[in-house]
Design a protein around this motif. Structure first.
Motif, PDB file in Angstrom:
ATOM      1  N   GLU B 101       3.072  15.180  -1.074  1.00 22.77           N
ATOM      2  CA  GLU B 101       3.298  15.969  -1.853  1.00 22.77           C
ATOM      3  C   GLU B 101       4.477  16.696  -2.748  1.00 22.77           C
ATOM      4  O   GLU B 101       4.677  17.088  -1.788  1.00 22.77           O
ATOM      5  CB  GLU B 101       2.124  17.175  -1.319  1.00 22.77           C
ATOM      6  CG  GLU B 101       1.588  18.042  -2.340  1.00 22.77           C
ATOM      7  CD  GLU B 101       0.925  19.334  -2.360  1.00 22.77           C
ATOM      8  OE1 GLU B 101       0.002  19.231  -1.213  1.00 22.77           O
ATOM      9  OE2 GLU B 101       0.756  20.245  -3.364  1.00 22.77           O
ATOM     10  N   HIS B 103       6.714  18.765  -4.715  1.00 26.18           N
ATOM     11  CA  HIS B 103       6.713  20.041  -6.502  1.00 26.18           C
ATOM     12  C   HIS B 103       8.026  20.478  -6.575  1.00 26.18           C
ATOM     13  O   HIS B 103       8.862  20.566  -6.079  1.00 26.18           O
ATOM     14  CB  HIS B 103       5.831  21.182  -6.174  1.00 26.18           C
ATOM     15  CG  HIS B 103       4.295  21.140  -6.411  1.00 26.18           C
ATOM     16  ND1 HIS B 103       3.602  22.091  -6.853  1.00 26.18           N
ATOM     17  CD2 HIS B 103       4.055  20.562  -5.051  1.00 26.18           C
ATOM     18  CE1 HIS B 103       2.544  21.418  -6.497  1.00 26.18           C
ATOM     19  NE2 HIS B 103       2.979  20.496  -5.209  1.00 26.18           N
ATOM     20  N   GLU B 110       5.532  22.540 -11.111  1.00 25.59           N
ATOM     21  CA  GLU B 110       4.826  21.803 -11.829  1.00 25.59           C
ATOM     22  C   GLU B 110       4.408  21.065 -10.401  1.00 25.59           C
ATOM     23  O   GLU B 110       5.727  19.976  -9.790  1.00 25.59           O
ATOM     24  CB  GLU B 110       5.914  21.127 -12.611  1.00 25.59           C
ATOM     25  CG  GLU B 110       4.758  20.586 -13.171  1.00 25.59           C
ATOM     26  CD  GLU B 110       3.778  21.368 -14.386  1.00 25.59           C
ATOM     27  OE1 GLU B 110       2.512  20.892 -14.769  1.00 25.59           O
ATOM     28  OE2 GLU B 110       4.206  22.175 -15.412  1.00 25.59           O
ATOM     29  N   GLN B 111       3.309  20.530  -9.979  1.00 27.63           N
ATOM     30  CA  GLN B 111       3.122  18.943  -9.560  1.00 27.63           C
ATOM     31  C   GLN B 111       4.039  17.935  -9.745  1.00 27.63           C
ATOM     32  O   GLN B 111       3.517  16.911 -11.221  1.00 27.63           O
ATOM     33  CB  GLN B 111       1.949  19.310  -9.052  1.00 27.63           C
ATOM     34  CG  GLN B 111       1.581  18.069  -7.440  1.00 27.63           C
ATOM     35  CD  GLN B 111       0.315  18.196  -7.197  1.00 27.63           C
ATOM     36  OE1 GLN B 111      -0.385  19.196  -7.617  1.00 27.63           O
ATOM     37  NE2 GLN B 111       0.217  18.004  -6.199  1.00 27.63           N
TER      38      GLN B 111
END
Lengths: 538, 538
Positions: B101, B103, B110-111
């Motif tokens: 993940e 960001h 914002e990813q």
């Protein structure tokens, strides 16, 4: 640009060919100056970069949209425009995705790729559940899945037949394509298109209600784009009708794999985990458009307008839909101010909010300043937008601004340069635009079509009989890759194209503002089958 | 298919035109039967679906690869092949990504989208840090960034100039393209290509060492593919030389945005968070190829072989690289067993491991059974594979299997059907293949080229003077979208193409197995500049 081209076939009664007045000879001194300023001292990419890299996605109602409203208003002021302001419209809560993570958990472990669908809630931590594939196209399909969805994560789309990918990715119009644009398409019936759109939107709400009633825990849709591109736009954003189920748009490749796994003979359960966090913004149920003026010198000056929508969907940065149009409209304002123009008519710049959900900002402007219509919220229309609820309704009640309004130019089809204009069937407009494009043939802009186009903010103007136009632009990869996807980013916007568009936009505004007469109107459009006596006369 | 086509220019001394023996007239009864079985009772998609949907990515050394070894071995046994077995090779730890993940955390939230690069470690929880853009192409660039990377997340690639996307996405070869394939390209110098490849691989290790020495905390590379496609293959997998820094391959669009943000005038720090978890597999430092035979009836039977690599990279399911080749080779085995063939020569099927890291499986097979060469690990060669360390080295020591070996057919260029074959400069082979393709002109397969091709497992055979061939296949979107990306999935493999390839593969194997004489060899290839007296003679 909104998803649906709604009105590609209004039955229009075309008037006879008009006469171009002497003053439609373009002011070539001004063209020279505008080209110099627009090509040599452009700020258009700087503007677009701020909107996309710095502010990012600008979903209607979100803090980022409000930030964009404020920044554009301040920029207009900085450039010397007057009365830079926000005009609000009732909308509903904003929504921002915070994070999402999706995994296949059985029969094997694999991270999948998808994004939350706009306005759906998060999962409140990790949700792990069995999938059920339940493709539904209308409420008729609900019966098949009754009693089978409780506690399940439901895949709601069918997987289409395999198709070899298209080689038409990126297009610049050649002579043949421009001839096709120019060639007139006889209008079809708009009512069927409208009905099908209403059914489509309503079905989203009906399906959500069905899934909730059946006890499903989440919805997974298949991205309509191949190649790991995700369109995660959503249409359930209304206060009181907000979706309750977490929902993601999954990459088509991952979605297909889940469907195949679930069809395997061994009937092992296929399970996935969803971990989605989102934020709703309830502080202000209004959202906003940004407007600013270059005031006209004439007494009781008429108004010419340029507009583009400032809002975007949420998975990309909204660079080509419609940061591009926004930056071009702003650049046209900057150019005209830099040149110190003193127009006869007021030139008004509008950066609309809520376009993606159905022309909220532009429709509100029309209602507030130009003309209002009756609203119908019966049946499925309750799911639709104010624009759609008023569409084609009579009688029209006109506002004082209606008579003072001259013409509206919209830009909203990606970052491709201007190749011509749709005249919405207005033959006098065609004759005028022929003159106005004359100094821009060397920039590839000269095609004039009597065709209509739809899907964006010129429609609320055109619907009430006012001249509202959208330009013909280079298609680029707008329709094939960037529209409403994660790669709607600055990488995919083209600076030279934007400069060209800004120069033409500035010139058209100037010509419209200086023209002796108000821009010629066409007869009030009526829906096929509407009774003539229902029409209000100006 | 490996990344680099390494040997597209070995200097070969071509022998004069050969004579085709009478028995190279194809057994048309057998062709009829093979076509019936292959087109009407195909299992090829079922096989490919199991490899991709059920087993998924098969990175060399990973449990999934071992699962694929076992499943394919058992499948060969189930179909009646003999001595289905695994043959191992020293490799190193396996690696499986668990989750990732990413960001943007400042200047906005914002990813982002990226995937961990193979064999790099995870971040042990969420790592939040400032980025530094430090594009490096060779060790010469290190000086520029000395003292600037401590505690930083380093973006190591430059962003290329904007380019309009190509419209060549998906290709099926037309007559002109086939003529181009057939037309001979004079060999270029392979040494320059080899040196540049060695530099490229070594630089990966040197950059890793530099980043570690400077105290960088993670590396971010820019995916070489546009449009949100990620190539996250990696070349640092060697025991004792494993990378220590977490590393991700970021979508080109997101990468470009980070670079632009970091170049903004205001000099705000740009920070991102990385949260990557991976697992290393150290239980078994060997990895495996799967082999199985249809034993030859002849006394002391010679061997004909078909092969494809079973391993894949990790971001897609390895459907077209090279589940497709694997499924075709397996289907050829199934067809021949279903027809109860009793070949004169042994027909051996090989599903290689470690191809993507440099022909580990096929090279090990060659060393164990056919011929060994001296190994050079001096200088940068220490970073390279056993194959590259032995490439072009003399003297060759031959194994007993060398004389009994007839021919090897490889399939590894996506799921496109067979359109012809590369003869690696073997003129006698060209004459024979002309006959063998005769019954397949209606399937589009007939182009024979004297050209060489590289990048896959026929090379270790060809390098020691044995007939090893790769087919010409429809390119489809292998080179443009699917090769080493997340969309190397079953969605992008084409069933009709795979059926065709299996039919031709089965026929070629049968013809090679039944031919009166062993398949004709060409002279031992030598590198340009090698001394003739260093060559060992058979």
């Amino acid at each position: 640009m909104m998803r649906q081209v709604m009105k590609a076939g209004l039955a229009l009664v075309l008037m006879g060919a008009g006469v171009v007045s002497a003053d439609d000879q373009v002011d070539l001194d001004m063209v020279t100056k505008i080209r110099e300023e627009g090509f040599r001292r452009s700020h258009v990419m700087e503007t677009l970069q701020h909107l996309t890299d710095e502010i990012g996605p600008r979903l209607t109602g979100s803090p980022a949209m409000r930030l964009a409203n404020d920044w554009t208003r301040d920029k207009f002021t900085e450039w010397g425009l007057k009365d830079a302001r926000l005009e609000g419209f009732e909308f509903g809560p904003g929504w921002t995705p915070v994070r999402s993570e999706i995994h296949l958990t059985s029969p094997r472990a694999e991270q999948l790729y998808g994004l939350p669908i706009a306005w759906h809630p998060g999962t409140e931590g990790k949700m792990d559940g069995e999938i059920v594939v339940a493709p539904m196209k209308s409420a008729k399909d609900f019966d098949k899945y009754k009693g089978k969805l409780k506690g399940k994560i439901v895949l709601v789309d069918a997987v289409p037949e395999q198709k070899e990918p298209s080689n038409k990715v990126f297009t610049r119009l050649d002579d043949k394509a421009l001839q096709d644009e120019a060639s007139y398409n006889l209008p079809s019936s708009p009512q069927a298109d409208l009905d099908s759109w209403i059914d489509h939107v309503a079905f989203g709400y009906e399906r959500e209600a069905f899934l909730q009633a059946e006890g499903a825990v989440a919805m997974v849709s298949r991205s309509r784009r191949p190649g790991n591109l995700i369109d995660a736009s959503g249409y359930q954003y209304k206060q009181g009708m907000l979706p309750k189920l977490p929902a993601v748009s999954l990459a088509a490749e991952d979605y297909g794999m889940l469907v195949r796994l679930s069809e395997a003979d061994d009937k092992r359960p296929v399970t996935i985990s969803l971990d989605v966090a989102v934020t709703y913004h309830n502080e202000d149920m209004k959202s906003y458009s940004t407007l600013a003026d270059i005031p006209g010198k004439a007494k009781n000056a008429e108004v010419v307008m340029a507009g583009a929508h400032l809002d975007s969907w949420r998975v990309g940065d909204g660079a080509v839909d419609n940061g591009a149009g926004t930056a071009v409209v702003m650049e046209a304002a900057r150019i005209l101010k830099a040149l110190g123009v003193q127009p006869k008519r007021t030139i008004r710049f509008a950066l609309w909010g809520g376009e993606e959900q159905g022309y909220y900002g532009s429709q509100r402007y029309v209602i507030d300043h130009l003309a209002d219509r009756p609203t119908n919220v019966e049946g499925k229309l309750k799911y639709l937008t104010p624009y759609e609820q008023q569409f084609g309704r009579f009688p029209i009640s006109f506002k004082p601004g209606y008579e003072k309004f001259s013409v509206y130019f919209n830009l909203d089809n990606g970052s491709g340069k201007i190749r011509g204009i749709y005249t919405e069937g207005n033959a006098k407009a065609a004759a005028i635009f022929g003159k106005w494009f004359a100094p821009f043939h060397d920039l590839g802009a000269e095609t004039i079509t009597m065709n209509e186009t739809g899907g964006t903010d010129h429609e609320p103007f055109d619907d009430i009989g006012l001249p509202g136009f959208q330009f013909i632009q280079e298609p680029l990869d707008y329709g094939t890759r960037t529209h409403h996807t994660q790669i709607d980013t600055l990488e995919n916007a083209y600076e030279d194209d934007l400069k060209q568009a800004a120069v033409i936009m500035a010139t058209f505004l100037y010509e419209a503002a200086m023209r002796d007469e108000r821009f010629p109107r066409k007869p009030m459009p009526v829906m096929e089958g509407d009774k003539k006596d229902e029409k209000a006369e100006e």
